[in-house]
Design a protein around this motif. Structure first.
Motif, PDB file in Angstrom:
ATOM      1  N   ASN A   1       0.829  -1.210   0.000  1.00 32.87           N
ATOM      2  CA  ASN A   1       0.000   0.000   0.000  1.00 32.87           C
ATOM      3  C   ASN A   1       0.861   1.257   0.000  1.00 32.87           C
ATOM      4  O   ASN A   1       0.557   2.232  -0.691  1.00 32.87           O
ATOM      5  N   ARG A   2       1.933   1.248   0.784  1.00 28.42           N
ATOM      6  CA  ARG A   2       2.795   2.428   0.848  1.00 28.42           C
ATOM      7  C   ARG A   2       3.471   2.681  -0.492  1.00 28.42           C
ATOM      8  O   ARG A   2       3.604   3.836  -0.936  1.00 28.42           O
ATOM      9  N   GLU A   3       3.884   1.616  -1.160  1.00 29.40           N
ATOM     10  CA  GLU A   3       4.525   1.771  -2.472  1.00 29.40           C
ATOM     11  C   GLU A   3       3.528   2.280  -3.500  1.00 29.40           C
ATOM     12  O   GLU A   3       3.859   3.117  -4.356  1.00 29.40           O
ATOM     13  N   VAL A   4       2.296   1.781  -3.432  1.00 32.41           N
ATOM     14  CA  VAL A   4       1.248   2.269  -4.342  1.00 32.41           C
ATOM     15  C   VAL A   4       1.014   3.760  -4.106  1.00 32.41           C
ATOM     16  O   VAL A   4       0.929   4.560  -5.051  1.00 32.41           O
ATOM     17  N   ALA A   5       0.919   4.142  -2.831  1.00 34.39           N
ATOM     18  CA  ALA A   5       0.673   5.545  -2.492  1.00 34.39           C
ATOM     19  C   ALA A   5       1.775   6.438  -3.038  1.00 34.39           C
ATOM     20  O   ALA A   5       1.514   7.506  -3.601  1.00 34.39           O
ATOM     21  N   SER A   6       3.017   6.004  -2.892  1.00 32.41           N
ATOM     22  CA  SER A   6       4.148   6.796  -3.369  1.00 32.41           C
ATOM     23  C   SER A   6       4.141   6.908  -4.888  1.00 32.41           C
ATOM     24  O   SER A   6       4.380   7.980  -5.454  1.00 32.41           O
ATOM     25  N   ARG A   7       3.829   5.800  -5.547  1.00 34.87           N
ATOM     26  CA  ARG A   7       3.862   5.787  -7.009  1.00 34.87           C
ATOM     27  C   ARG A   7       2.750   6.641  -7.614  1.00 34.87           C
ATOM     28  O   ARG A   7       2.938   7.290  -8.646  1.00 34.87           O
TER      29      ARG A   7
ATOM     30  N   LYS B   1      -4.168   5.862   3.218  1.00 33.04           N
ATOM     31  CA  LYS B   1      -5.594   5.740   3.513  1.00 33.04           C
ATOM     32  C   LYS B   1      -6.419   5.683   2.234  1.00 33.04           C
ATOM     33  O   LYS B   1      -7.358   4.898   2.119  1.00 33.04           O
ATOM     34  N   THR B   2      -6.039   6.512   1.253  1.00 31.99           N
ATOM     35  CA  THR B   2      -6.761   6.507  -0.021  1.00 31.99           C
ATOM     36  C   THR B   2      -6.571   5.194  -0.765  1.00 31.99           C
ATOM     37  O   THR B   2      -7.504   4.682  -1.391  1.00 31.99           O
ATOM     38  N   VAL B   3      -5.370   4.631  -0.686  1.00 32.89           N
ATOM     39  CA  VAL B   3      -5.139   3.318  -1.308  1.00 32.89           C
ATOM     40  C   VAL B   3      -6.086   2.295  -0.698  1.00 32.89           C
ATOM     41  O   VAL B   3      -6.699   1.479  -1.403  1.00 32.89           O
ATOM     42  N   GLY B   4      -6.230   2.331   0.623  1.00 35.25           N
ATOM     43  CA  GLY B   4      -7.133   1.393   1.298  1.00 35.25           C
ATOM     44  C   GLY B   4      -8.568   1.552   0.840  1.00 35.25           C
ATOM     45  O   GLY B   4      -9.279   0.545   0.645  1.00 35.25           O
ATOM     46  N   ARG B   5      -9.004   2.793   0.656  1.00 36.62           N
ATOM     47  CA  ARG B   5     -10.373   3.021   0.179  1.00 36.62           C
ATOM     48  C   ARG B   5     -10.569   2.466  -1.230  1.00 36.62           C
ATOM     49  O   ARG B   5     -11.594   1.860  -1.537  1.00 36.62           O
ATOM     50  N   HIS B   6      -9.565   2.709  -2.085  1.00 38.37           N
ATOM     51  CA  HIS B   6      -9.668   2.168  -3.446  1.00 38.37           C
ATOM     52  C   HIS B   6      -9.713   0.638  -3.426  1.00 38.37           C
ATOM     53  O   HIS B   6     -10.478   0.018  -4.187  1.00 38.37           O
ATOM     54  N   LEU B   7      -8.910   0.034  -2.581  1.00 40.04           N
ATOM     55  CA  LEU B   7      -8.909  -1.429  -2.509  1.00 40.04           C
ATOM     56  C   LEU B   7     -10.271  -1.965  -2.067  1.00 40.04           C
ATOM     57  O   LEU B   7     -10.756  -2.973  -2.594  1.00 40.04           O
ATOM     58  N   ALA B   8     -10.901  -1.280  -1.123  1.00 48.04           N
ATOM     59  CA  ALA B   8     -12.225  -1.708  -0.673  1.00 48.04           C
ATOM     60  C   ALA B   8     -13.216  -1.684  -1.833  1.00 48.04           C
ATOM     61  O   ALA B   8     -14.029  -2.612  -2.007  1.00 48.04           O
ATOM     62  N   ASN B   9     -13.146  -0.625  -2.649  1.00 48.68           N
ATOM     63  CA  ASN B   9     -14.031  -0.541  -3.814  1.00 48.68           C
ATOM     64  C   ASN B   9     -13.708  -1.639  -4.828  1.00 48.68           C
ATOM     65  O   ASN B   9     -14.614  -2.228  -5.441  1.00 48.68           O
ATOM     66  N   ILE B  10     -12.427  -1.893  -5.024  1.00 49.24           N
ATOM     67  CA  ILE B  10     -12.014  -2.925  -5.987  1.00 49.24           C
ATOM     68  C   ILE B  10     -12.527  -4.291  -5.547  1.00 49.24           C
ATOM     69  O   ILE B  10     -13.061  -5.063  -6.361  1.00 49.24           O
ATOM     70  N   TYR B  11     -12.364  -4.631  -4.271  1.00 47.08           N
ATOM     71  CA  TYR B  11     -12.843  -5.911  -3.763  1.00 47.08           C
ATOM     72  C   TYR B  11     -14.340  -6.063  -4.033  1.00 47.08           C
ATOM     73  O   TYR B  11     -14.806  -7.140  -4.459  1.00 47.08           O
ATOM     74  N   LEU B  12     -15.092  -4.987  -3.781  1.00 48.86           N
ATOM     75  CA  LEU B  12     -16.535  -5.043  -3.953  1.00 48.86           C
ATOM     76  C   LEU B  12     -16.907  -5.270  -5.419  1.00 48.86           C
ATOM     77  O   LEU B  12     -17.742  -6.121  -5.743  1.00 48.86           O
ATOM     78  N   LYS B  13     -16.279  -4.511  -6.304  1.00 51.61           N
ATOM     79  CA  LYS B  13     -16.627  -4.599  -7.725  1.00 51.61           C
ATOM     80  C   LYS B  13     -16.146  -5.910  -8.350  1.00 51.61           C
ATOM     81  O   LYS B  13     -16.819  -6.468  -9.236  1.00 51.61           O
ATOM     82  N   ALA B  14     -14.992  -6.381  -7.915  1.00 47.00           N
ATOM     83  CA  ALA B  14     -14.443  -7.603  -8.499  1.00 47.00           C
ATOM     84  C   ALA B  14     -15.005  -8.863  -7.844  1.00 47.00           C
ATOM     85  O   ALA B  14     -14.787  -9.976  -8.341  1.00 47.00           O
ATOM     86  N   GLY B  15     -15.702  -8.698  -6.715  1.00 49.38           N
ATOM     87  CA  GLY B  15     -16.285  -9.847  -6.029  1.00 49.38           C
ATOM     88  C   GLY B  15     -15.254 -10.699  -5.330  1.00 49.38           C
ATOM     89  O   GLY B  15     -15.389 -11.934  -5.274  1.00 49.38           O
ATOM     90  N   VAL B  16     -14.193 -10.061  -4.793  1.00 50.57           N
ATOM     91  CA  VAL B  16     -13.149 -10.792  -4.081  1.00 50.57           C
ATOM     92  C   VAL B  16     -13.030 -10.227  -2.666  1.00 50.57           C
ATOM     93  O   VAL B  16     -13.582  -9.172  -2.359  1.00 50.57           O
ATOM     94  N   THR B  17     -12.290 -10.942  -1.816  1.00 54.69           N
ATOM     95  CA  THR B  17     -12.175 -10.511  -0.415  1.00 54.69           C
ATOM     96  C   THR B  17     -10.739 -10.412   0.060  1.00 54.69           C
ATOM     97  O   THR B  17     -10.508  -9.996   1.200  1.00 54.69           O
ATOM     98  N   THR B  18      -9.784 -10.789  -0.780  1.00 51.92           N
ATOM     99  CA  THR B  18      -8.388 -10.740  -0.342  1.00 51.92           C
ATOM    100  C   THR B  18      -7.528 -10.069  -1.408  1.00 51.92           C
ATOM    101  O   THR B  18      -7.890 -10.004  -2.593  1.00 51.92           O
ATOM    102  N   ARG B  19      -6.345  -9.656  -0.976  1.00 59.47           N
ATOM    103  CA  ARG B  19      -5.388  -9.018  -1.866  1.00 59.47           C
ATOM    104  C   ARG B  19      -4.907 -10.005  -2.940  1.00 59.47           C
ATOM    105  O   ARG B  19      -4.786  -9.646  -4.114  1.00 59.47           O
ATOM    106  N   THR B  20      -4.676 -11.223  -2.517  1.00 63.54           N
ATOM    107  CA  THR B  20      -4.208 -12.252  -3.465  1.00 63.54           C
ATOM    108  C   THR B  20      -5.258 -12.521  -4.533  1.00 63.54           C
ATOM    109  O   THR B  20      -4.939 -12.630  -5.730  1.00 63.54           O
ATOM    110  N   ALA B  21      -6.523 -12.614  -4.105  1.00 62.68           N
ATOM    111  CA  ALA B  21      -7.603 -12.857  -5.066  1.00 62.68           C
ATOM    112  C   ALA B  21      -7.759 -11.676  -6.011  1.00 62.68           C
ATOM    113  O   ALA B  21      -8.029 -11.855  -7.209  1.00 62.68           O
ATOM    114  N   ALA B  22      -7.577 -10.464  -5.495  1.00 60.47           N
ATOM    115  CA  ALA B  22      -7.681  -9.271  -6.346  1.00 60.47           C
ATOM    116  C   ALA B  22      -6.586  -9.271  -7.396  1.00 60.47           C
ATOM    117  O   ALA B  22      -6.824  -8.944  -8.572  1.00 60.47           O
ATOM    118  N   ALA B  23      -5.359  -9.668  -7.001  1.00 63.01           N
ATOM    119  CA  ALA B  23      -4.245  -9.721  -7.954  1.00 63.01           C
ATOM    120  C   ALA B  23      -4.498 -10.766  -9.024  1.00 63.01           C
ATOM    121  O   ALA B  23      -4.240 -10.542 -10.214  1.00 63.01           O
TER     122      ALA B  23
END
Length: 512
Positions: free
Chosen positions: A464-470, A476-498
């Motif tokens: 998350n920190r590397e994403v934020a820097s890039r 905090k914003t990275v975390g919010r985006h990830l929450a939205n991504i999980y919801l839209k993609a229908g996944v619950t983990t970082r590995t599943a999202a990748a």
């Protein structure tokens, strides 16, 4: 002393310089008139000249110097018997208070006093000032019909030549500026046409001929002839820097907006810098330019600073852009609050542009919440207003929103029709940045471009920190985006999202 001009000759020199738009020469001669009258013991004449200089310096954009001249006039008139100039002073003080503090109460009081003084001193200009103050005060209180009724009536003594040209021109520009703040392009056109009819017969070199042209070019920019705006507005703005600074700044602001939308980033920044140098805050374009360079959080930070310095009506034109930036930056709660404010302001004033802006802001929030069926009526309302107002770029933005809403509802033919309409408007305008954005592949699962960027970084193994820097955003914003991504993609983990990202062809890439 031989060769020393008389006061009357200096007055004629100041007047001639003002008419040809040479503000520096006009004010230099006027200041000599002031000193000579003061030395001669003519305090009333000196006070009158100080009032004229107050308005000239304010028009030029030097508010501190204008305040100094206003204070000189105030002191001289305090020791003088009642006169029409006391009315001019009251008008300036009430106007400044309303502009700087947003409080219409002093304007109402001054308007009543000016009406009485107009009769006492048989001065039609004071009656005009009374109506201007009551009109602007009524508009600021949300009674736009009553307010513009008074403003229309105020123009009668102007058209009859009963108000000095310096003061008449300022009234026209002030009302046009008010209409712009209300987002009422039809009224902007009407009052710009009225200014043109007043200014055109005066003189071929009359300063307000140039003023009129900048207002016309602002309307032309909304209607979409950006080639003409690019060719003319910079030169027109430069020509008014020494005589009508705040309008010159407004011209540079408009030019910067057009250049930004055409993808001319450095040229846009130059125009915005010129506007800032003249005391005009070029928002929301400056914030959107900052977003393109440094990410949405930086853009929103710039816009927050401007919102904090503006009154309720002045904030209104920035709210739709602020909602978009808040959503891009992953702050839906702030976006919701801004949309609520936009709707409350639109309800108060009821003007077309504010209503359309609030409708679009609400639609952006609803689309972000996955409620496209509720967003469509708001977008359709905005589309009707922008079509009637002939505001082409805003119309294209609404068509984009409708395309997204129909796409989320599975109405592919309707979505394709709306996006084709938006693309054609952007093509005609030369909005190359928007055209390039619409040419990108359709994003899976309704992901936003920013969410795809975050997901691509996550898929490459970034923390998350590397994403934020890039991406120039916060953890905090990275975390919010990830929450939205999980919801839209229908996944619950970082590995599943990748894994889902790789299945959708979303690979790590540089941010564009």
């Amino acid at each position: 002393m031989a060769g020393t001009p008389t006061i009357e000759e200096l007055e004629r020199e100041a007047d001639a310089a003002w008419w040809r738009g040479d503000g520096a020469a006009s004010m230099s001669a006027s200041e000599q008139v002031y000193r000579r009258r003061l030395e001669a013991g003519d305090n009333a004449g000196a006070a009158h000249q100080a009032l004229t200089l107050t308005l000239e310096w304010a028009t030029r954009g030097d508010i501190e110097v204008a305040s100094g001249w206003l204070n000189r006039a105030r002191k001289l008139l305090a020791a003088s018997p009642p006169s029409a100039d006391h009315g001019y002073l009251a008008y300036l003080e009430a106007t400044i208070a309303m502009e700087t503090e947003g409080d219409p109460a002093p304007a109402w009081s001054a308007s009543a006093d000016l009406s009485t003084m107009a009769t006492t001193f048989a001065d039609p200009a004071l009656a005009c000032f009374a109506l201007v103050l009551s009109g602007v005060a009524a508009v600021r209180e949300g009674r736009t019909r009553d307010g513009f009724g008074d403003l229309d009536e105020a123009m009668l003594p102007v058209l009859a030549g009963q108000v000095p040209p310096l003061w008449s021109g300022d009234i026209y520009c002030s009302v046009i500026h008010l209409c712009e703040g209300l987002g009422d392009l039809a009224r902007v056109r009407a009052w710009t046409d009225a200014l043109d009819r007043w200014a055109r017969p005066q003189s071929a070199t009359f300063m307000y001929a140039g003023v009129t042209r900048i207002h016309q070019l602002q309307v032309i920019a909304a209607e979409g002839d950006w080639d003409l705006v690019e060719a003319e507005l910079g030169r027109r703005s430069e020509g008014l820097v020494g005589s009508h600074g705040w309008l010159a700044g407004a011209g540079y602001h408009e030019l910067g907006e057009v250049r930004r939308l055409r993808g001319e980033v450095e040229a846009a920044a130059e125009a915005f810098d010129a506007a800032l140098a003249l005391g005009v805050d070029p928002q929301p374009g400056l914030a959107l330019l900052t977003r393109d360079r440094s990410g949405p959080e930086a853009g929103l930070s710039s816009l927050r600073a401007s919102l904090g310095q503006r009154g309720r009506l002045e904030r209104a034109r920035l709210l739709s852009a602020a909602v978009g930036l808040a959503l891009e930056g992953g702050d839906p709660a702030y976006a919701q609050a801004l949309a609520d404010e936009a709707e409350a302001t639109a309800e108060r004033y009821g003007t077309p542009g504010l209503v359309a802006g609030a409708a679009r802001a609400r639609a952006l929030v609803l689309l972000d919440q996955g409620r496209p069926d509720e967003a469509i009526p708001h977008l359709e309302r905005a589309a009707r207003v922008y079509r009637d107002q002939r505001y082409r770029y805003a119309s294209a933005q609404v068509h984009e929103g409708l395309a997204e809403a129909h796409g989320l509802l599975g109405r592919e033919p309707a979505a394709r029709a709306e996006i084709a309409c938006a693309r054609e408007i952007y093509r005609q305008l030369g909005a190359v940045t928007d055209l390039a954005r619409l040419s990108r592949p359709v994003l899976p699962a309704g992901l936003t471009p920013r969410e795809v960027e975050v997901l691509a970084c996550i898929a490459s193994g970034a923390s998350n920190r590397e994403v934020a820097s890039r991406l120039f955003i916060s953890d905090k914003t990275v975390g919010r985006h990830l929450a939205n991504i999980y919801l839209k993609a229908g996944v619950t983990t970082r590995t599943a999202a990748a894994a889902w990202a790789r299945s959708q062809g979303i690979a790590a890439r540089e941010r564009v």
